[in-house]
Design an enzyme around this catalytic site. Structure first.
Site, PDB file in Angstrom:
ATOM      1  N   GLU A 146      -2.666   0.325   7.565  1.00 52.19           N
ATOM      2  CA  GLU A 146      -3.031  -0.928   8.215  1.00 52.19           C
ATOM      3  C   GLU A 146      -2.250  -1.109   9.512  1.00 52.19           C
ATOM      4  OE1 GLU A 146      -4.424  -3.894   4.644  1.00 52.19           O
ATOM      5  OE2 GLU A 146      -2.260  -3.698   4.949  1.00 52.19           O
ATOM      6  N   CYS A 159       1.416  -4.282  15.642  1.00 54.48           N
ATOM      7  CA  CYS A 159       2.300  -3.734  14.626  1.00 54.48           C
ATOM      8  C   CYS A 159       1.640  -2.470  14.082  1.00 54.48           C
ATOM      9  CB  CYS A 159       2.515  -4.760  13.518  1.00 54.48           C
ATOM     10  SG  CYS A 159       3.571  -4.194  12.162  1.00 54.48           S
ATOM     11  N   CYS A 166       5.137   4.774   1.966  1.00 55.96           N
ATOM     12  CA  CYS A 166       6.528   4.804   2.406  1.00 55.96           C
ATOM     13  C   CYS A 166       7.383   5.375   1.282  1.00 55.96           C
ATOM     14  CB  CYS A 166       7.009   3.400   2.777  1.00 55.96           C
ATOM     15  SG  CYS A 166       8.712   3.352   3.409  1.00 55.96           S
ATOM     16  N   CYS A 170      11.793   0.373  -1.516  1.00 59.66           N
ATOM     17  CA  CYS A 170      12.434  -0.943  -1.604  1.00 59.66           C
ATOM     18  C   CYS A 170      11.649  -1.822  -2.582  1.00 59.66           C
ATOM     19  CB  CYS A 170      12.481  -1.606  -0.232  1.00 59.66           C
ATOM     20  SG  CYS A 170      13.375  -0.630   0.999  1.00 59.66           S
ATOM     21  N   CYS A 173       8.860  -4.430  -1.485  1.00 57.97           N
ATOM     22  CA  CYS A 173       7.924  -3.934  -0.482  1.00 57.97           C
ATOM     23  C   CYS A 173       6.681  -3.345  -1.129  1.00 57.97           C
ATOM     24  CB  CYS A 173       8.627  -2.875   0.372  1.00 57.97           C
ATOM     25  SG  CYS A 173       7.558  -2.061   1.546  1.00 57.97           S
ATOM     26  N   SER A 258      11.927   0.327  14.324  1.00 60.81           N
ATOM     27  CA  SER A 258      12.741  -0.246  13.262  1.00 60.81           C
ATOM     28  C   SER A 258      13.070   0.796  12.201  1.00 60.81           C
ATOM     29  CB  SER A 258      12.015  -1.427  12.604  1.00 60.81           C
ATOM     30  OG  SER A 258      10.883  -0.967  11.889  1.00 60.81           O
ATOM     31  N   LEU A 282      18.168  -5.077   7.744  1.00 66.19           N
ATOM     32  CA  LEU A 282      19.388  -5.097   6.940  1.00 66.19           C
ATOM     33  C   LEU A 282      19.179  -5.798   5.600  1.00 66.19           C
ATOM     34  CD1 LEU A 282      22.319  -4.074   7.349  1.00 66.19           C
ATOM     35  CD2 LEU A 282      22.919  -6.423   7.952  1.00 66.19           C
ATOM     36  N   HIS A 283      18.796  -7.061   5.641  1.00 62.55           N
ATOM     37  CA  HIS A 283      18.421  -7.857   4.469  1.00 62.55           C
ATOM     38  C   HIS A 283      19.557  -8.210   3.513  1.00 62.55           C
ATOM     39  CE1 HIS A 283      14.478  -7.190   6.011  1.00 62.55           C
ATOM     40  NE2 HIS A 283      14.402  -5.943   5.620  1.00 62.55           N
ATOM     41  N   CYS A 403       4.891  -9.701   8.085  1.00 62.59           N
ATOM     42  CA  CYS A 403       5.929  -8.720   7.743  1.00 62.59           C
ATOM     43  C   CYS A 403       6.054  -8.593   6.238  1.00 62.59           C
ATOM     44  CB  CYS A 403       7.271  -9.157   8.320  1.00 62.59           C
ATOM     45  SG  CYS A 403       7.350  -9.060  10.118  1.00 62.59           S
TER      46      CYS A 403
END
Length: 410
Positions: A146, A159, A166, A170, A173, A258, A282-283, A403
């Site tokens: 996407e 974006c 991926c 995480c 995600c 990123s 970072l989060h 996001c």
């Protein structure tokens, strides 16, 4: 990218700072899906793309010199490379009928050889105001990705995705839950931008501000970990910034790359001498939480990632962005904002900007964004410590295009 879930009753036994208050501490815990793990029980990290068939070579995979060489191999004059490049990068077309400067005899065969189809549009979703469009693309092998096109006053941002799926795993995600299918090719990355420019030229993105509009800003914040597909991502960046007709002639300063913290690749990016904007997702400022929230933190810790980000600033002079998704009762405590500010200020002043982002929910997830007053306290804690901080806009949430929401589901 956010379809992960957590148990609201699972709390940490680690003592918090004395001034942390009595607000509970929720820990990441996958529910409703099974997080891929190694035989040792750690979250699986996929840094290398599976060995699968790659898409056919496309003009955008090649430099101008390489395009000229390929045309010579096809028995055609090298100057045709500039003509083809102009059609693709300036007119955003691969339609042979629109290439009247090419000889009619053999034109279709030439276009077929240089522009094999890469992206097939499966679905397009728009926000009510028409200023955000999410595209679902099918790649040549059936993989789905996407990209999200957003109009802002004075700029248009795309974006883009750099991988199908991926491998960073995480737990918050949605993209990472399916694992990594494969790296996208340079041309597959570039073609997202060219396709978006066609849509803009057709007047399909909100209210047109001027007749020559096109994508002005690119953020590698779609599906995938860009620095895990380093070679192809950097080749795509060159296509974006190379002057016409070799590329799109964009400003490198308007391109954001990123990462969740692949430290060696961050240091490599700093040596590229391309003034792109660098963003570190970072989060969490503490290793205990970030080990669970961002599994790559088990490889490179918080301070290593921040050190690499600071070195990027020192080498390039480009201010670094810190991305921080605010998740209710998990990572949004004021003491974490204070810890983050302390770590950033230890490296110096004026080198970094923090972007807290309210968590964008997806169907079925019980993780949610922080309360407004908690968000405000987090932001004000950073600002009071001298850290420039901007609470990020959550564009596209109504179409699962914000996001963290890119799952590429049909």
């Amino acid at each position: 990218m956010i379809d992960g879930m957590t148990s609201p009753t699972r709390t940490s036994n680690t003592p918090m700072p004395s001034d942390a208050g009595d607000r509970r501490q929720v820990r990441p815990a996958a529910e409703g899906w099974e997080q891929q793990r190694t035989p040792e029980g750690r979250p699986l990290l996929q840094f290398a793309s599976p060995r699968v068939k790659q898409p056919p070579q496309h003009l955008a995979d090649l430099t101008l010199a390489e395009r000229q060489a390929k045309l010579k191999e096809l028995g055609l004059p090298a100057f045709r490379a500039k003509q083809l490049s102009t059609h693709y990068f300036q007119h955003w077309t691969t339609d042979p009928e629109r290439m009247s400067d090419l000889p009619k005899a053999g034109r279709e065969e030439l276009v077929e050889a240089m522009f094999p189809p890469l992206l097939t549009e499966v679905r397009r979703l728009r926000t009510d105001d028409g200023n955000t469009i999410k595209f679902l693309w099918r790649l040549f092998d059936g993989a789905l990705v996407e990209s999200v096109l957003m109009r802002y006053p004075g700029r248009i941002t795309l974006c883009v995705s750099s991988q199908a799926g991926c491998g960073m795993n995480c737990p918050f995600c949605a993209t990472g839950q399916a694992g990594l299918t494969r790296n996208m090719s340079t041309a597959e990355i570039v073609d997202q931008v060219v396709a978006a420019n066609r849509v803009i030229a057709a007047g399909e993105l909100g209210v047109t501000e001027h007749p020559d509009e096109r994508v002005t800003n690119i953020v590698f914040m779609g599906m995938g970990e860009p620095l895990a597909n380093y070679k192809r991502v950097m080749a795509a960046v060159h296509r974006f910034v190379d002057p016409a007709p070799e590329g799109l002639g964009m400003s490198a300063r308007n391109i954001t790359v990123s990462t969740v913290g692949l430290v060696p690749a961050i240091r490599k990016l700093a040596d590229e001498e391309l003034p792109v904007t660098f963003a570190l997702s970072l989060h969490a400022p503490d290793d205990e939480l970030r080990d669970e929230l961002i599994p790559v933190n088990n490889r490179w810790k918080v301070d290593e990632a921040i050190d690499a980000a600071y070195d990027y600033f020192r080498k390039t002079g480009r201010r670094v962005s810190i991305e921080y998704a605010l998740i209710k009762d998990m990572n949004d405590h004021a003491w974490r904002a204070a810890l983050l500010a302390k770590k950033l200020n230890q490296r110096g002043r004026g080198w970094v900007h923090v972007n807290p982002i309210p968590l964008n929910p997806t169907p079925g997830s019980i993780w949610t964004s922080s309360e407004p007053e908690v968000q405000d306290e987090f932001v004000e804690t950073l600002r009071a410590a001298g850290i420039p901080t901007t609470l990020r806009d959550t564009r596209g949430k109504e179409i699962d295009g914000a996001c963290g929401q890119l799952a590429a589901a049909e």
